[in-house]
Design a protein around this motif. Sequence first.
Motif, short mmCIF file in Angstrom:
data_model
loop_
_atom_site.label_atom_id
_atom_site.label_comp_id
_atom_site.label_asym_id
_atom_site.label_seq_id
_atom_site.Cartn_x
_atom_site.Cartn_y
_atom_site.Cartn_z
N UNK A 1 2.65 -3.05 4.27
CA UNK A 1 2.20 -1.79 4.86
C UNK A 1 3.14 -1.31 5.95
N UNK A 2 3.64 -2.24 6.81
CA UNK A 2 4.56 -1.86 7.88
C UNK A 2 5.89 -1.35 7.31
N UNK A 3 6.40 -2.00 6.27
CA UNK A 3 7.65 -1.57 5.65
C UNK A 3 7.49 -0.19 5.02
N UNK A 4 6.36 0.05 4.34
CA UNK A 4 6.12 1.36 3.72
C UNK A 4 6.07 2.47 4.77
N UNK A 5 5.48 2.18 5.95
CA UNK A 5 5.42 3.17 7.02
C UNK A 5 6.83 3.53 7.50
N UNK A 6 7.71 2.52 7.64
CA UNK A 6 9.09 2.79 8.06
C UNK A 6 9.81 3.64 7.01
N UNK A 7 9.59 3.36 5.75
CA UNK A 7 10.23 4.15 4.69
C UNK A 7 9.75 5.59 4.72
N UNK A 8 8.46 5.80 4.98
CA UNK A 8 7.93 7.16 5.03
C UNK A 8 8.57 7.95 6.17
N UNK B 1 15.11 -2.37 3.96
CA UNK B 1 13.64 -2.35 3.90
C UNK B 1 13.14 -2.52 2.47
N UNK B 2 13.85 -1.91 1.52
CA UNK B 2 13.44 -2.05 0.13
C UNK B 2 13.55 -3.51 -0.33
N UNK B 3 14.64 -4.18 0.09
CA UNK B 3 14.76 -5.59 -0.27
C UNK B 3 13.65 -6.42 0.36
N UNK B 4 13.34 -6.09 1.63
CA UNK B 4 12.24 -6.81 2.28
C UNK B 4 10.91 -6.53 1.57
N UNK B 5 10.72 -5.25 1.19
CA UNK B 5 9.48 -4.91 0.51
C UNK B 5 9.38 -5.61 -0.84
N UNK B 6 10.49 -5.62 -1.61
CA UNK B 6 10.46 -6.28 -2.91
C UNK B 6 10.17 -7.77 -2.77
N UNK B 7 10.80 -8.37 -1.73
CA UNK B 7 10.54 -9.79 -1.52
C UNK B 7 9.08 -10.02 -1.14
N UNK B 8 8.56 -9.14 -0.26
CA UNK B 8 7.15 -9.28 0.14
C UNK B 8 6.22 -9.06 -1.04
N UNK B 9 6.57 -8.07 -1.89
CA UNK B 9 5.73 -7.81 -3.06
C UNK B 9 5.74 -9.01 -4.01
N UNK C 1 -1.45 11.21 4.13
CA UNK C 1 -0.65 10.87 5.31
C UNK C 1 0.35 11.98 5.60
N UNK C 2 0.30 12.52 6.83
CA UNK C 2 1.25 13.54 7.25
C UNK C 2 0.97 14.93 6.73
N UNK C 3 -0.13 15.14 5.99
CA UNK C 3 -0.42 16.47 5.43
C UNK C 3 -0.79 17.43 6.56
N UNK C 4 -0.38 18.70 6.41
CA UNK C 4 -0.71 19.72 7.42
C UNK C 4 -2.21 20.00 7.40
N UNK C 5 -2.79 20.40 8.54
CA UNK C 5 -4.25 20.60 8.61
C UNK C 5 -4.74 21.82 7.83
N UNK C 6 -3.82 22.67 7.37
CA UNK C 6 -4.23 23.86 6.62
C UNK C 6 -3.51 23.90 5.26
N UNK C 7 -4.23 24.35 4.27
CA UNK C 7 -3.64 24.74 2.98
C UNK C 7 -3.42 26.26 3.02
#
Length: 472
Positions: A69-76, A236-244, A461-467
Amino acid sequence: MHKRGPTGRCRRLSVALGLLVSVVVAMTAGPTAAVPPAPPNPSDSEIADAGARVDAGVTEVGALINQVGAVNQQLQELDDAVARKREEVNKALVDLQNARDAADAAAAVVVQTQADLSEAGTEVARARRNFDEFATQAYTRPAGGSMVTYLSASSPGGAIDRSQLLGLVTKNQQQVLDELRRAQIAEGNRNSSARQAKSEADAAAALAEQKKIDAEHAVSAAKAELDQQTVRRDDLLRERDAAQGRLDIARADVAGLQSQRAAFLAWDERRRAEEAVIRAAAEAAAARAAVDQAARDRAAQAGNGRRPHTQLESAPGPRQSRPRPSGPSVHGSQAVEIVVDRALSQLGVQYAWGGGDEDGPTLGIRDGGVADSHGDFAKVGFDCSGLMIYAFAGIGVSLPHYSGYQYNAGTRVPVDERARGDMLFWGPNGSQHVALYLGDGKMVEAPESGDVVKVSPVRESGIMPYAVRIVT
């Protein structure tokens, strides 16, 4: 640069008619619906041998989940930064084209008023010559049978009458000259105002040109940062793949391979159902979009006279044969379905940064970074805001090629009250990304370089409050 023409029309027709192929591409190129990645599918022998290993690794599973989850947040966060820089260049291009249009319009007014001023001067000179000729003939060369000869009596009374008539003609001629001079002064004032407007428009165009240069410099400066971010992203991708990988092993140990088999079968059934629904919807949308000549006509009118988004030189834009519409020409549920059909008809079309217009996919442009590394400048496709331009052109709406401007293009509604056909946005003031909401938690989008137009679950995640709602 991509040019509109007969070849582009043929290409777009082939995209619509080849939807079945594009849906298959979309299914194989990446996830197109709210289905997670495939879980492991152990063999019968592995399941038989796993009975003794089901109690291990519960604590490690929790730690690995947190790490992923932490790695995915950094990627985002890295992806958001890249999206902002791309759309800032789109904004600079739109501002530059608007400034050039204003300068062209001001120059045309100057030319017209100069011609009007010259014509007014010609009229004044012509009236003055006529008056001078009349006066000369009246006093020096009276001709037989003329009005002057008639009035050239030898008696004092005749002379007075002649003088009064000449005075009346002179007065009328002077009034005409005065009116012509006033018209000439008015044209001169109008020409002066037009020149001032042209000067201001030229200054605005120069400022916009500087902003374009600044944006290009910003892209160059960002390239170094993107290179660093790319290295970090790979780490980060390598870390994520290893963690996965460790997580998959831990799940196998905790839950047992038997539960994995059940999970896989459930996943596979859900995937098939989702793909069948999307395939049926896409086929129907493509069929409707392919035969909807009225939507294509509205799209052509919406793009009529627009300067191409990728045209960076100062050449004049295309001439408009008809005025572009300022709002939708179709309303209600019919308009919503036209917009959705046009967006879904492009499933499987590749992503090209800077690509897409009212008529369909176009050649992408260079960004000096990630898009170039994927060869977007050599691809024909859509970016996120380009896909919205194509979808809404079918109801006669012309949108700018920048998600931040599209965020201000319609009526804002709370994002929790979004409805089918609304646009969803991410990033400050909608500057990072835009997608079209389909309902039931799904959206159609052109996500990023290396991907294709596809249906995705809405990312909260990160979506604007208005459409933004265009169709009312």
